[in-house]
Every structure is written in C-alpha cells, then in structure tokens.
Design a protein around this motif. Structure first.
Motif, mmCIF file in Angstrom:
data_model
loop_
_atom_site.group_PDB
_atom_site.id
_atom_site.type_symbol
_atom_site.label_atom_id
_atom_site.label_comp_id
_atom_site.label_asym_id
_atom_site.label_seq_id
_atom_site.Cartn_x
_atom_site.Cartn_y
_atom_site.Cartn_z
ATOM 1 N N VAL A 14 0.820 -1.382 0.172
ATOM 2 C CA VAL A 14 -0.143 -0.076 -0.075
ATOM 3 C C VAL A 14 0.855 1.286 -0.022
ATOM 4 C CG1 VAL A 14 -1.868 1.351 1.262
ATOM 5 C CG2 VAL A 14 -1.822 -1.215 0.987
ATOM 6 N N ARG A 17 2.255 1.844 -3.456
ATOM 7 C CA ARG A 17 1.086 2.275 -4.204
ATOM 8 C C ARG A 17 1.032 3.804 -4.256
ATOM 9 N NH1 ARG A 17 -3.684 -0.741 -3.382
ATOM 10 N NH2 ARG A 17 -2.537 -2.547 -4.162
ATOM 11 N N LEU A 84 -6.905 -6.863 0.156
ATOM 12 C CA LEU A 84 -6.901 -5.361 -0.396
ATOM 13 C C LEU A 84 -5.710 -5.044 -1.011
ATOM 14 C CD1 LEU A 84 -8.847 -3.717 2.436
ATOM 15 C CD2 LEU A 84 -9.512 -3.405 -0.149
ATOM 16 N N ALA A 85 -4.436 -5.135 -0.503
ATOM 17 C CA ALA A 85 -3.339 -4.553 -0.976
ATOM 18 C C ALA A 85 -3.061 -5.457 -2.178
ATOM 19 C CB ALA A 85 -2.178 -4.943 0.278
ATOM 20 N N ASN A 86 -3.388 -6.415 -2.401
ATOM 21 C CA ASN A 86 -3.019 -7.152 -3.901
ATOM 22 C C ASN A 86 -4.167 -6.947 -4.981
ATOM 23 O OD1 ASN A 86 -0.390 -8.486 -3.166
ATOM 24 N ND2 ASN A 86 -1.481 -9.301 -1.456
ATOM 25 N N ASP A 87 -4.984 -5.987 -4.591
ATOM 26 C CA ASP A 87 -6.409 -5.813 -5.536
ATOM 27 C C ASP A 87 -7.077 -6.910 -5.803
ATOM 28 O OD1 ASP A 87 -5.570 -2.951 -5.788
ATOM 29 O OD2 ASP A 87 -4.231 -3.317 -7.546
ATOM 30 N N ARG A 88 -7.344 -7.729 -4.737
ATOM 31 C CA ARG A 88 -8.239 -8.820 -4.720
ATOM 32 C C ARG A 88 -9.708 -8.713 -4.001
ATOM 33 N NH1 ARG A 88 -3.662 -12.140 -3.092
ATOM 34 N NH2 ARG A 88 -4.855 -12.566 -1.539
ATOM 35 N N ASP A 90 -12.342 -5.035 -3.250
ATOM 36 C CA ASP A 90 -12.628 -4.050 -3.520
ATOM 37 C C ASP A 90 -12.882 -3.285 -2.164
ATOM 38 O OD1 ASP A 90 -13.740 -1.862 -5.682
ATOM 39 O OD2 ASP A 90 -15.479 -2.062 -4.293
ATOM 40 N N TYR A 91 -12.409 -2.101 -1.935
ATOM 41 C CA TYR A 91 -12.261 -1.472 -0.903
ATOM 42 C C TYR A 91 -13.762 -0.941 -0.513
ATOM 43 C CZ TYR A 91 -11.910 2.597 2.411
ATOM 44 O OH TYR A 91 -12.225 3.443 3.493
ATOM 45 N N LEU A 116 -7.461 5.001 -2.229
ATOM 46 C CA LEU A 116 -7.543 3.625 -2.619
ATOM 47 C C LEU A 116 -8.366 3.374 -3.939
ATOM 48 C CD1 LEU A 116 -8.279 2.587 1.160
ATOM 49 C CD2 LEU A 116 -6.159 2.125 -0.218
#
Length: 116
Positions: A14, A17, A84-88, A90-91, A116
C-alpha cells in the motif's frame, strides 16, 4: 489466516502504491495523519503515519496495548488486508459489507477513498 509478516508486506505494498502516485495527486489528497490498523484475527495493532512519502514509522504491538488515539483507525482481518493490498478485494465493497471498519473524520474518509 495471514500471518504478521504477510500483513507487514501488505502495508508495504500500500505504501508503494502511494509513492507511485503523481506528486501533485499526493499533495492534493494526502494530509499527514496517524493511523492505527487493527488486525482483528491476529489481535495486533499496526501504528503508522500517512505522509506524501507513503506509510512511515510502521510498528506493531499487541491489541491489549493499543492507545486508540490515532486520527484514522481501521479494523480488518488479516486475509482481507492482504487481499486489499493485492487488489483482490474492492475497498468500497469491503467497507459497505463491514469487512473493513474505519473511524475517521469525513474529510479523512474522502481522502482515503481517493487514495484507494
């Protein structure tokens, strides 16, 4: 269940990013804040500061020693943090379904959403 090292790596992702955002975006959306990230299933709290240089001064401690004074307080399960950190994950969905809980001012919530 993810372990502490996987959670540290997720926080690092994160932070990376954040630093990859255009400098103008970082200046527009990042106001330095203290953050506590409670990983509920590991009973651990990560304390850190959000800055234009990413997440800095990251430390962890047992939940029993948390002071609760951070400006932004996030509670999440370890697997959800990694997802979340690996975009798997959705926030927005995670927030709406209660998988992520955030206690912050409305202004901070809006800034987090843009990051995010």
């Amino acid at each position: 269940m993810a372990n502490l090292e996987e959670c540290r790596s997720a926080i690092g992702l994160v932070s990376e990013r954040i630093t990859q955002l255009d400098e103008a975006q970082r200046r527009a959306h990042i106001v330095e804040r203290t953050i506590s990230l409670t990983v509920s299933d590991l009973e651990t709290v990560f304390a850190m500061r959000l800055t234009p240089q990413g997440l800095v001064d990251v430390t962890d401690a047992p939940l029993s020693t948390a002071d609760g004074r951070a400006q932004v307080r996030i509670t999440i399960a370890s697997d959800d943090l990694v997802a979340l950190a690996n975009d798997r994950l959705d926030y927005a969905k995670a927030l709406l379904t209660g998988r992520v809980r955030v206690k912050a001012s409305l202004g901070d919530m809006a800034r987090l959403r843009k990051l995010l």
